[in-house]
Design an enzyme around this catalytic site. Structure first.
Site, mmCIF file in Angstrom:
data_model
loop_
_atom_site.group_PDB
_atom_site.id
_atom_site.type_symbol
_atom_site.label_atom_id
_atom_site.label_comp_id
_atom_site.label_asym_id
_atom_site.label_seq_id
_atom_site.Cartn_x
_atom_site.Cartn_y
_atom_site.Cartn_z
ATOM 1 N N CYS A 52 -40.089 -21.836 1.991
ATOM 2 C CA CYS A 52 -40.120 -21.345 0.596
ATOM 3 C C CYS A 52 -38.834 -21.734 -0.135
ATOM 4 C CB CYS A 52 -40.292 -19.829 0.560
ATOM 5 S SG CYS A 52 -41.799 -19.268 1.363
ATOM 6 N N ARG A 135 -49.629 -20.077 0.365
ATOM 7 C CA ARG A 135 -49.073 -20.907 -0.723
ATOM 8 C C ARG A 135 -50.223 -21.361 -1.621
ATOM 9 N NH1 ARG A 135 -43.973 -21.669 1.391
ATOM 10 N NH2 ARG A 135 -43.990 -21.493 3.654
HETATM 11 C C1 BEZ Z 1 -41.173 -20.288 5.362
HETATM 12 O O1 BEZ Z 1 -40.376 -20.902 6.050
HETATM 13 O O2 BEZ Z 1 -41.167 -20.346 4.139
HETATM 14 C C2 BEZ Z 1 -42.205 -19.449 6.037
HETATM 15 C C3 BEZ Z 1 -42.671 -19.847 7.267
HETATM 16 C C4 BEZ Z 1 -43.612 -19.054 7.913
HETATM 17 C C5 BEZ Z 1 -44.052 -17.879 7.335
HETATM 18 C C6 BEZ Z 1 -43.582 -17.509 6.079
HETATM 19 C C7 BEZ Z 1 -42.662 -18.300 5.436
#
Ligand code: BEZ
Length: 237
Positions: A52, A135
């Site tokens: 993110c 997402r």
């Molecule tokens: C992330 O790195 O943005 C992420 C990875 C797995 C679950 C939620 C967020």
């Protein structure tokens, strides 16, 4: 077997569901506040997570490019406002990634601890996570109609060049009454007429328009100048 909660999902062609929300830029009344603009409403799973973070840095760095194409950005996660503020401040102050640094996120990020908005927009997919939004990306046109929806799982960062390509292709299709073929970018040939209007095949095959090329009755393409597309869509500096 464990019962999974099922949420309604808006579809392409639907009016964007309405909501009021608190964001990092104050309250918003969606989509009314965005009438006359395209808007990309997108969700991310959680603040202070790496994928993110890379996405926010990339999207914020490209914000002007989207704004110049009459498109505003609105983010959302099921985190609270203070988490959003702390995360965005940390990104600006500490994170340097792929040549991006001091990145300030100035578009609104919705706090949605009740998951009201995430549920309304089908951003919660319990098979993937019951506590985090996936997402999701909603492209909403200036009349408040959902025009494209793209979903990615938690582990997969989005391609923001592709999101920009989608935005320009949607606007070009509206402006020039055409469809855009696979991998289309401004300057490439477009498809005429648009999908779903094949009744005029004979006239199209016999078209006097030199720029139209019919490969067969169902597949006609036409030149569309890159400058013409960009002049119609991109705001002049
Ligand atoms: C992330 O790195 O943005 C992420 C990875 C797995 C679950 C939620 C967020």
């Amino acid at each position: 077997m464990e019962e999974k909660e099922v949420f309604a999902m808006p579809r392409i062609g639907d009016k964007a569901p309405e909501f009021k929300a608190v964001t990092t830029q104050g309250e918003i009344n969606f989509p009314a506040d965005y009438k006359g603009s395209w808007v990309i409403l997108f969700s991310h799973p959680a603040d202070f997570t790496p994928v993110c973070t890379s996405e926010f840095m990339t999207f914020a760095s490209m914000e002007k490019q989207f704004n110049d194409a009459n498109c505003k950005l609105v983010g959302l996660s099921v985190d609270g406002l203070y988490s959003h503020i702390a995360w965005l401040r940390t990104i600006k102050e500490k994170i340097e990634y792929k040549g991006m640094k001091n990145v300030e996120v100035t578009f609104p990020l919705i706090e949605d601890i009740t998951m009201n908005v995430a549920k309304k927009y089908g951003m919660m997919m319990p098979g993937e996570s019951s506590t985090k939004a996936v997402r999701a990306v909603f492209f909403i046109d200036p009349q408040g109609i959902i025009r494209t929806i793209i979903y990615y799982p938690l582990s997969l960062g989005r391609n923001f060049d592709e999101l920009y390509r989608v935005l320009i292709a949607l606007q070009a299709a509206d402006e020039f009454k055409v469809a855009t073929p696979a991998d289309w970018r401004p300057g490439d040939d477009v498809i005429v007429p648009t999908a779903g209007s094949c009744g005029v095949a004979k006239e199209r095959m016999e078209s006097k328009d030199d720029s139209v090329k019919c490969h067969d009755w169902f597949f006609c393409t036409k030149k569309l100048d890159k400058e013409k597309v960009l002049n119609a869509i991109i705001k002049k500096k």
